[in-house]
Design a protein around this motif. Structure first.
Motif, PDB file in Angstrom:
ATOM      1  N   GLY A  10       1.640   0.690   9.632  1.00  0.00           N
ATOM      2  CA  GLY A  10       1.557   1.894   8.817  1.00  0.00           C
ATOM      3  C   GLY A  10       0.290   1.908   7.998  1.00  0.00           C
ATOM      4  N   PRO A  11       0.004   3.036   7.320  1.00  0.00           N
ATOM      5  CA  PRO A  11      -1.207   3.195   6.532  1.00  0.00           C
ATOM      6  C   PRO A  11      -1.280   2.178   5.416  1.00  0.00           C
ATOM      7  N   THR A  12      -2.474   1.790   5.052  1.00  0.00           N
ATOM      8  CA  THR A  12      -2.679   0.818   3.988  1.00  0.00           C
ATOM      9  C   THR A  12      -2.438   1.468   2.644  1.00  0.00           C
ATOM     10  N   LEU A  58      15.812   3.826  11.193  1.00  0.00           N
ATOM     11  CA  LEU A  58      15.090   4.843  10.429  1.00  0.00           C
ATOM     12  C   LEU A  58      13.806   4.290   9.829  1.00  0.00           C
ATOM     13  N   GLY A  59      13.895   3.069   9.292  1.00  0.00           N
ATOM     14  CA  GLY A  59      12.764   2.509   8.572  1.00  0.00           C
ATOM     15  C   GLY A  59      11.561   2.175   9.435  1.00  0.00           C
ATOM     16  N   LEU A  60      11.797   1.592  10.590  1.00  0.00           N
ATOM     17  CA  LEU A  60      10.671   1.181  11.427  1.00  0.00           C
ATOM     18  C   LEU A  60       9.858   2.373  11.945  1.00  0.00           C
ATOM     19  N   PRO A  61      10.498   3.443  12.448  1.00  0.00           N
ATOM     20  CA  PRO A  61       9.703   4.614  12.850  1.00  0.00           C
ATOM     21  C   PRO A  61       8.943   5.234  11.675  1.00  0.00           C
ATOM     22  N   ALA A  62       9.553   5.236  10.488  1.00  0.00           N
ATOM     23  CA  ALA A  62       8.874   5.795   9.317  1.00  0.00           C
ATOM     24  C   ALA A  62       7.613   5.002   9.003  1.00  0.00           C
ATOM     25  N   ALA A  63       7.720   3.682   9.071  1.00  0.00           N
ATOM     26  CA  ALA A  63       6.566   2.835   8.797  1.00  0.00           C
ATOM     27  C   ALA A  63       5.505   2.962   9.889  1.00  0.00           C
ATOM     28  N   VAL A 105       6.876   3.534  -0.315  1.00  0.00           N
ATOM     29  CA  VAL A 105       6.483   4.904   0.006  1.00  0.00           C
ATOM     30  C   VAL A 105       5.498   5.370  -1.066  1.00  0.00           C
ATOM     31  N   GLU A 106       4.275   5.599  -0.644  1.00  0.00           N
ATOM     32  CA  GLU A 106       3.247   6.059  -1.570  1.00  0.00           C
ATOM     33  C   GLU A 106       3.257   7.581  -1.566  1.00  0.00           C
ATOM     34  N   ILE A 107       3.517   8.184  -2.733  1.00  0.00           N
ATOM     35  CA  ILE A 107       3.623   9.635  -2.815  1.00  0.00           C
ATOM     36  C   ILE A 107       2.646  10.180  -3.859  1.00  0.00           C
ATOM     37  N   GLU A 108       2.396  11.456  -3.774  1.00  0.00           N
ATOM     38  CA  GLU A 108       1.477  12.097  -4.712  1.00  0.00           C
ATOM     39  C   GLU A 108       2.090  12.123  -6.110  1.00  0.00           C
ATOM     40  N   ALA A 183       1.704   7.703   2.418  1.00  0.00           N
ATOM     41  CA  ALA A 183       1.742   6.529   3.294  1.00  0.00           C
ATOM     42  C   ALA A 183       3.096   5.846   3.156  1.00  0.00           C
ATOM     43  N   ILE A 184       3.515   5.182   4.214  1.00  0.00           N
ATOM     44  CA  ILE A 184       4.753   4.401   4.204  1.00  0.00           C
ATOM     45  C   ILE A 184       4.451   3.033   4.804  1.00  0.00           C
ATOM     46  N   ARG A 185       4.798   1.985   4.069  1.00  0.00           N
ATOM     47  CA  ARG A 185       4.554   0.625   4.547  1.00  0.00           C
ATOM     48  C   ARG A 185       5.861  -0.161   4.581  1.00  0.00           C
TER      49      ARG A 185
END
Length: 229
Positions: A10-12, A58-63, A105-108, A183-185
């Motif tokens: 996933g994104p850094t 759910l978690g792995l596809p999200a990441a 989960v990095e959110i605005e 981003a989700i890690r």
């Protein structure tokens, strides 16, 4: 309560800075007393990191994709937690059923602050509501709920001050999944490593791995902070 997970591909996200162990003895002066309620989070100028834990399905596809899949139910309430250790308490270091994948989960921040300004306390508080009926009306129409739960130390013991848990439903839940998420890690390996250090009695080493959470500037009107600084 729903939770989620993000994968190594996933994104850094923001760098995890060390923070002092909550329960480690020191020879220096005692730190200043914590306020009864405070939002503590890993954040940048633009984003804030929250945690959830989900089943791998759910978690792995999200990441992997850096966004929540279609199977993530946007019509249901979801709870996000800025405190890493409170998430560890909730998911048992990622060992509880359907919470094996821990996501950062990095959110605005703009979305996070919107949710706080439009939230209602999850419980009635005479210091914030005219009466119980007024609280129930506010709760029914609010897209978010604020709950203040005891912060946790490395042993997952309750501390004498509280951290935020934020419930999102309706508009807030949909915007969280499809607009605010940057981003989700998958931080399950981090959870396991910290837990392993704690079990080995390596408190300082475990604390050095924790996300660098610091007091978050809560927007004016955040429920529970209107009369408690």
């Amino acid at each position: 309560m729903t939770t989620s997970s993000a994968g190594p591909s996933g994104p850094t996200g923001p760098v995890l800075a060390p923070r002092d162990p909550v329960d480690a003895a020191t020879d220096g002066p005692a730190p200043p007393a914590e306020p009864q309620r405070r939002i503590r989070a890993l954040y940048t100028e633009r984003t804030v990191t929250v945690y959830q834990a989900y089943s791998p399905a759910l978690g792995l596809p999200a990441a992997r994709d850096g966004r929540f899949p279609a199977a993530w139910k946007r019509e249901r309430m979801t709870w996000i937690k800025p405190s890493f250790l409170w998430m560890m308490y909730r998911c048992g270091w990622g060992a509880k059923a359907d919470q094996e994948t821990v996501l950062a989960v990095e959110i605005e921040r703009e979305g996070f602050d919107w949710a706080l300004r439009n939230a209602c306390l999850s419980h009635y508080d005479a210091g914030e509501h005219a009466d119980r009926a007024a609280w129930q009306r506010e709760l029914k129409g609010a897209p978010a709920r604020v709950q203040w739960d005891p912060e946790r130390d490395l042993g997952l013991r309750a501390l004498p001050y509280r951290s935020l848990q934020l419930g999102l439903s309706g508009e807030a839940s949909r915007r969280y999944a499809d607009e605010w998420t940057v981003a989700i890690r998958d931080v399950t390996p981090l959870a396991r490593e910290v837990h392993a250090r704690v079990r080995a009695g390596e408190t300082a080493a475990a604390a050095a791995l924790l996300p660098g959470e610091r007091p978050y500037p809560a927007p004016e009107g955040t429920p529970g902070l209107r009369r408690v600084s």
